[in-house]
Design a protein around this motif. Structure first.
Motif: not given
Length: 171
Positions: A45-50, A117-123, A125-127, A132-137
């Protein structure tokens, strides 16, 4: 074809083969991670979104990273009704024109449209959007592969172009 161009084509082939073979291990990781997610959810009964998100991203990475290697192996999807019965010279013409008319313009379009699109994601600091999802970077790194794919395909296309020229000049 000059010796320098032959070395360039061989280096591109080797580089894309290394990238493609490495990406070829991602499906194995995806299966293992999916099993871990299922076991964790249903037995503990556990889960990790990331962890779940990583499977989705790995799936995309397999296709983007292995595309150039697939082209280098001549394993890409093509309508083979006519091509397979052509002489080596005619196949070289089809490959040469295919690179010039289709592959290079497509790669230029993909690179130009994805750059912001990619530059904006870096600017920013998209997560992940999910708690609980994937963190930056991780998200910007993965989106950067969208730019890597047309670069790798362009290089592999140039290798194919050079090999086609060599075939045409041999006869």
């Amino acid at each position: 074809m000059t010796r320098a161009l032959e070395r360039f084509a061989a280096r591109v082939d080797r580089l894309n083969a290394v990238i493609g073979r490495t990406a070829g291990w991602l499906p194995v990781a995806m299966v293992v991670i999916t099993c871990v997610v299922v076991v964790a959810r249903y037995f503990f009964d556990a889960g990790w979104i990331w962890l779940q998100e990583s499977v989705t991203w790995m799936h995309a990475l397999v296709f983007m990273l292995a595309a150039a290697w697939t082209l280098g192996l001549d394993e890409q999807v093509r309508v083979d009704v006519f091509y397979r019965d052509m002489s080596a010279r005619r196949r070289a013409w089809v490959d040469l024109l295919g690179v010039l008319v289709f592959l290079l313009p497509l790669c230029a379009f993909l690179a130009s449209k994805s750059l912001d699109f990619v530059i904006q994601s870096w600017k920013i600091g998209e997560t992940s959007r999910e708690p609980g999802g994937l963190p930056y970077p991780f998200i910007p790194l993965q989106k950067s592969v969208i730019l890597l794919m047309p670069v790798a395909l362009t290089l592999q296309g140039l290798s194919l172009f050079l090999k086609s020229l060599r075939t045409l000049r041999e006869r």
